[in-house]
Motif scaffolding. Structure first.
Motif, mmCIF file in Angstrom:
data_model
loop_
_atom_site.group_PDB
_atom_site.id
_atom_site.type_symbol
_atom_site.label_atom_id
_atom_site.label_comp_id
_atom_site.label_asym_id
_atom_site.label_seq_id
_atom_site.Cartn_x
_atom_site.Cartn_y
_atom_site.Cartn_z
ATOM 1 N N TYR A 1 -26.157 72.653 -24.427
ATOM 2 C CA TYR A 1 -25.523 71.768 -25.404
ATOM 3 C C TYR A 1 -26.345 71.658 -26.695
ATOM 4 C CZ TYR A 1 -22.119 70.358 -21.846
ATOM 5 O OH TYR A 1 -21.107 70.352 -20.914
ATOM 6 N N ARG B 1 -15.998 73.821 -25.471
ATOM 7 C CA ARG B 1 -16.587 73.256 -26.686
ATOM 8 C C ARG B 1 -16.929 74.361 -27.693
ATOM 9 N NH1 ARG B 1 -17.076 67.650 -27.991
ATOM 10 N NH2 ARG B 1 -15.343 67.151 -26.641
ATOM 11 N N ARG C 1 -13.878 75.370 -29.427
ATOM 12 C CA ARG C 1 -13.485 74.360 -30.409
ATOM 13 C C ARG C 1 -14.272 74.519 -31.700
ATOM 14 N NH1 ARG C 1 -13.591 67.943 -30.594
ATOM 15 N NH2 ARG C 1 -12.160 68.126 -28.871
ATOM 16 N N GLY D 1 -37.711 57.463 -24.741
ATOM 17 C CA GLY D 1 -36.706 57.330 -23.685
ATOM 18 C C GLY D 1 -35.787 58.532 -23.575
ATOM 19 N N GLU E 1 -32.579 54.049 -32.590
ATOM 20 C CA GLU E 1 -31.574 54.096 -31.527
ATOM 21 C C GLU E 1 -31.451 55.525 -30.997
ATOM 22 O OE1 GLU E 1 -28.573 52.022 -30.413
ATOM 23 O OE2 GLU E 1 -29.996 50.407 -30.748
ATOM 24 N N LEU E 2 -31.346 55.638 -29.674
ATOM 25 C CA LEU E 2 -31.205 56.944 -29.032
ATOM 26 C C LEU E 2 -29.735 57.271 -28.791
ATOM 27 C CD1 LEU E 2 -32.314 59.394 -27.375
ATOM 28 C CD2 LEU E 2 -32.493 57.833 -25.419
ATOM 29 N N TYR E 3 -29.376 58.493 -29.131
ATOM 30 C CA TYR E 3 -28.056 59.044 -28.819
ATOM 31 C C TYR E 3 -28.282 60.338 -28.074
ATOM 32 C CZ TYR E 3 -26.420 55.801 -32.399
ATOM 33 O OH TYR E 3 -26.156 54.662 -33.132
ATOM 34 N N TRP E 4 -27.532 60.569 -27.023
ATOM 35 C CA TRP E 4 -27.742 61.756 -26.184
ATOM 36 C C TRP E 4 -26.460 62.581 -26.106
ATOM 37 C CZ3 TRP E 4 -25.982 61.872 -20.678
ATOM 38 C CH2 TRP E 4 -26.267 63.107 -20.065
ATOM 39 N N ASP F 1 -21.955 65.621 -27.965
ATOM 40 C CA ASP F 1 -20.751 64.830 -28.227
ATOM 41 C C ASP F 1 -21.065 63.445 -28.792
ATOM 42 O OD1 ASP F 1 -21.741 63.774 -25.883
ATOM 43 O OD2 ASP F 1 -20.161 64.604 -24.635
ATOM 44 N N ARG F 2 -22.345 63.148 -29.016
ATOM 45 C CA ARG F 2 -22.698 61.912 -29.715
ATOM 46 C C ARG F 2 -23.221 62.199 -31.125
ATOM 47 N NH1 ARG F 2 -20.309 60.323 -25.985
ATOM 48 N NH2 ARG F 2 -20.666 58.485 -24.670
ATOM 49 N N ASP G 1 -21.373 60.138 -33.771
ATOM 50 C CA ASP G 1 -21.762 58.726 -33.696
ATOM 51 C C ASP G 1 -23.126 58.507 -34.343
ATOM 52 O OD1 ASP G 1 -19.474 58.360 -32.246
ATOM 53 O OD2 ASP G 1 -20.459 57.613 -30.430
#
Lengths: 201, 201
Positions: free
Chosen positions: A15, A72, A75, A172, A184-187, A190-191, A194
């Protein structure tokens, strides 16, 4: 107001490939600067008691990942091939040397192009990115000097990568790709949207 | 051309809550019929060697999940509270009885409303959905007859839920929510739109 995003990636991660190929366009569209942060998932997995990718350990999840990745990639208009389960080029590939080279390149202006070239070699062409000769050629194509392999192996550079891994733990981070925006953590690929939206909020 | 989607959900699953609250509107906007399929993740986790949710076993991932859920709930305008780690109502809650009741309700026209009521009790109000009395009240509010608890506990109904779990295994389902469209598996609330798009493609 922060208009930047940290993009944490591991060269063996499927990913992360998707994100590496599309993050610059997505970020530029929002006026967000991308700070590329290579790290290694191996120590993260080891800390969770795994000796390989969870996609190999948990078969149903792994089968799904390859199918989801194919969808994906379609896409996003990206070529993608499933890597073999064993033998040369098996998933997950060893991204240690690639990460060490990327660290140098990201300081010298050729690291982002190198990173995309490595991901393409791996997931579009099925090449084994543990091959130092392959990495050296890709780095030179991206703009590195001929001594890049030796510099990647210097103790000070190895230590920089270790520091990245330790920072990932502190943040984290438990998978890749991951994003940090304003702490802020985004994983997950697909984030990405955001995380970018948060950077301009 | 299929214009339907199977929505596989587990009552203890946080991300299933998000989907349960929004799938009807999202599907109706595309003219897609939703087939609600309750199942249990417990046997899936057991098969992977886990005795609880992986969000409890893998702490960094679990911490991230609660943060991600809070952000997603805000995006969807849904109330959400983090469940305690131990004691009454701890995560993951036992969704066995709720799933048995939902099976009956989905045959009788009140199952979707019941399902949403259960998820709201759990994740908006922090109530323990293992409480049979609570479930009975929610079911009657949704339209069930007063004998719903006894019928949920009938062997034939228990067997129907077991069959759902076995079907989930056969479909390669390893988490919740999951969606099946034309035999293709999609996993996660964040794949709902992809799955719905596939249903009308």
């Amino acid at each position: 107001m922060t208009r930047s995003i940290e993009f944490w990636f591991e060269f063996g991660s499927t990913y992360s490939y998707l994100t590496a190929m599309r993050i610059e366009d997505a970020a530029a569209a929002r006026g967000v600067a991308v700070h590329w942060r290579p790290f290694l998932l191996g120590p993260v997995f080891t800390a969770q008691g795994w000796d390989t990718s969870p996609f190999n350990i948990y078969k149903a999840k792994g089968e799904y990942m390859w199918r989801d990745m194919a969808r994906r990639a379609t896409r996003y208009g990206l070529p993608f091939r499933r890597l073999p389960e064993s033998g040369p080029g098996a998933f997950p590939q060893n991204g240690l040397m690639a990460a060490r080279m990327a660290l140098i390149g990201l300081n010298e202006g050729w690291g982002e192009d190198f990173t995309r070239k490595v991901y393409s070699a791996e997931f579009a062409h099925g090449k084994d990115i543990a091959d130092a000769g392959l990495l050296e050629r890709l780095a030179v194509m991206a703009g590195a000097g001929p001594d890049v392999l030796a510099r990647a192996q210097a103790q000070s550079n190895k230590d920089r990568l270790k520091a990245n891994v330790e920072e990932a733990f502190r943040l984290g981070i438990f998978g890749a790709p991951s994003f940090i925006v304003n702490g802020e953590l985004y994983w997950g690929d697909d984030r990405l949207e955001d995380a970018l939206d948060a950077a301009v909020a």
